[in-house]
Design a protein around this motif. Structure first.
Motif, PDB file in Angstrom:
ATOM      1  N   ARG A 136       0.851  -1.192   0.000  1.00  0.00           N
ATOM      2  CA  ARG A 136       0.000   0.000   0.000  1.00  0.00           C
ATOM      3  C   ARG A 136       0.882   1.234   0.000  1.00  0.00           C
ATOM      4  O   ARG A 136       1.826   1.348   0.773  1.00  0.00           O
ATOM      5  N   ASN A 137       0.569   2.174  -0.873  1.00  0.00           N
ATOM      6  CA  ASN A 137       1.298   3.435  -0.962  1.00  0.00           C
ATOM      7  C   ASN A 137       0.652   4.484  -0.063  1.00  0.00           C
ATOM      8  O   ASN A 137      -0.459   4.301   0.430  1.00  0.00           O
ATOM      9  N   ASP A 138       1.331   5.603   0.117  1.00  0.00           N
ATOM     10  CA  ASP A 138       0.815   6.674   0.969  1.00  0.00           C
ATOM     11  C   ASP A 138      -0.534   7.207   0.498  1.00  0.00           C
ATOM     12  O   ASP A 138      -1.336   7.677   1.300  1.00  0.00           O
ATOM     13  N   ASP A 139      -0.798   7.134  -0.810  1.00  0.00           N
ATOM     14  CA  ASP A 139      -2.070   7.640  -1.336  1.00  0.00           C
ATOM     15  C   ASP A 139      -3.153   6.551  -1.384  1.00  0.00           C
ATOM     16  O   ASP A 139      -4.159   6.695  -2.052  1.00  0.00           O
ATOM     17  N   ASP A 140      -2.925   5.455  -0.693  1.00  0.00           N
ATOM     18  CA  ASP A 140      -3.829   4.306  -0.615  1.00  0.00           C
ATOM     19  C   ASP A 140      -3.915   3.493  -1.899  1.00  0.00           C
ATOM     20  O   ASP A 140      -4.708   2.561  -1.978  1.00  0.00           O
ATOM     21  N   SER A 141      -3.107   3.823  -2.896  1.00  0.00           N
ATOM     22  CA  SER A 141      -3.022   2.955  -4.054  1.00  0.00           C
ATOM     23  C   SER A 141      -2.100   1.786  -3.686  1.00  0.00           C
ATOM     24  O   SER A 141      -1.471   1.785  -2.619  1.00  0.00           O
ATOM     25  N   GLU A 142      -2.015   0.781  -4.549  1.00  0.00           N
ATOM     26  CA  GLU A 142      -1.153  -0.367  -4.297  1.00  0.00           C
ATOM     27  C   GLU A 142      -0.178  -0.549  -5.434  1.00  0.00           C
ATOM     28  O   GLU A 142      -0.510  -0.288  -6.593  1.00  0.00           O
ATOM     29  N   SER A 143       1.016  -1.017  -5.092  1.00  0.00           N
ATOM     30  CA  SER A 143       2.051  -1.328  -6.078  1.00  0.00           C
ATOM     31  C   SER A 143       2.484  -2.767  -5.879  1.00  0.00           C
ATOM     32  O   SER A 143       2.525  -3.250  -4.732  1.00  0.00           O
ATOM     33  N   PRO A 144       2.818  -3.453  -6.968  1.00  0.00           N
ATOM     34  CA  PRO A 144       3.317  -4.822  -6.788  1.00  0.00           C
ATOM     35  C   PRO A 144       4.601  -4.808  -5.952  1.00  0.00           C
ATOM     36  O   PRO A 144       5.461  -3.944  -6.139  1.00  0.00           O
ATOM     37  N   ALA A 145       4.686  -5.722  -5.027  1.00  0.00           N
ATOM     38  CA  ALA A 145       5.900  -5.884  -4.220  1.00  0.00           C
ATOM     39  C   ALA A 145       6.606  -7.160  -4.695  1.00  0.00           C
ATOM     40  O   ALA A 145       5.974  -8.070  -5.224  1.00  0.00           O
ATOM     41  N   VAL A 146       7.894  -7.210  -4.509  1.00  0.00           N
ATOM     42  CA  VAL A 146       8.655  -8.376  -4.930  1.00  0.00           C
ATOM     43  C   VAL A 146       8.320  -9.532  -4.003  1.00  0.00           C
ATOM     44  O   VAL A 146       8.440  -9.430  -2.791  1.00  0.00           O
ATOM     45  N   LEU A 147       7.858 -10.608  -4.608  1.00  0.00           N
ATOM     46  CA  LEU A 147       7.491 -11.797  -3.841  1.00  0.00           C
ATOM     47  C   LEU A 147       8.627 -12.779  -3.900  1.00  0.00           C
ATOM     48  O   LEU A 147       9.265 -12.978  -4.862  1.00  0.00           O
TER      49      LEU A 147
END
Length: 138
Positions: A127-138
Motif C-alpha cells: 500500500r502506498n501513501d495515497d492508498d493505491s497499491e504497487s506490486p511488491a517483490v514476492l
C-alpha cells in the motif's frame, strides 16, 4: 510451524516464517563462502532453498520480476515484525492484509488462490501513501 493450507492466514504466516529462516540461512551461507576460492558458491543452494519455500506456499507460475534469490540483512520477512491486520475470502480467492514494522515495512496485501484444495500465495502488493497499491517483490 505446522501450516494449515485450508486457512489463508496460516499460509501467509508460514510463508513469512519460512522466508525469514531462508534469509537468515542465505546470509549465513554468503558469509561462510565469502573467504573461499569461490565466494559465490553459496548461490545454487540458496536458489534451491528459495524454490522449495515457493513450492510449498506460492502458486506455480513464472515470476520474471520476482525475488531472484535476493535476501536482506536484517531479513525483509520477519514473523516478529509482520502481523495480520485482516483477511477476506471470496470463493477461490483470498486477501490477507499485513503490517510490517521494519525497514522494509508498511501495509501489504497477499493475494491467494485456492488450487488443488489448498491456499497458495499468488501475488504481493504494498500500500502506498495515497492508498493505491504497487506490486511488491514476492
Amino acid at each position: 510451524m505446522d501450516c494449515d493450507h485450508d486457512d489463508p492466514e496460516s499460509v501467509v504466516l508460514c510463508f513469512i516464517a519460512a522466508m525469514h529462516q531462508w534469509e537468515l540461512d542465505s546470509h549465513a551461507a554468503r558469509r561462510a563462502a565469502r573467504d573461499t576460492a569461490d565466494p559465490y558458491s553459496y548461490q545454487p543452494a540458496i536458489v534451491s532453498a528459495m524454490a522449495h519455500v515457493f513450492s510449498q506456499f506460492c502458486t506455480p507460475k513464472p515470476r520474471p520480476h520476482g525475488r531472484n534469490a535476493s535476501f536482506q540483512n536484517p531479513p525483509e520477512y520477519n514473523p516478529d515484525h509482520e502481523s495480520i491486520q485482516s483477511s477476506a475470502t471470496q470463493g477461490r480467492a483470498a486477501s490477507v492484509y499485513t503490517h510490517r514494522d521494519s525497514v522494509f515495512g508498511g501495509l501489504f496485501r497477499y493475494t491467494l488462490k485456492r488450487i488443488d484444495n489448498r491456499w497458495l500465495i499468488d501475488t504481493l502488493w504494498q500500500r502506498n501513501d495515497d492508498d493505491s497499491e504497487s506490486p511488491a517483490v514476492l
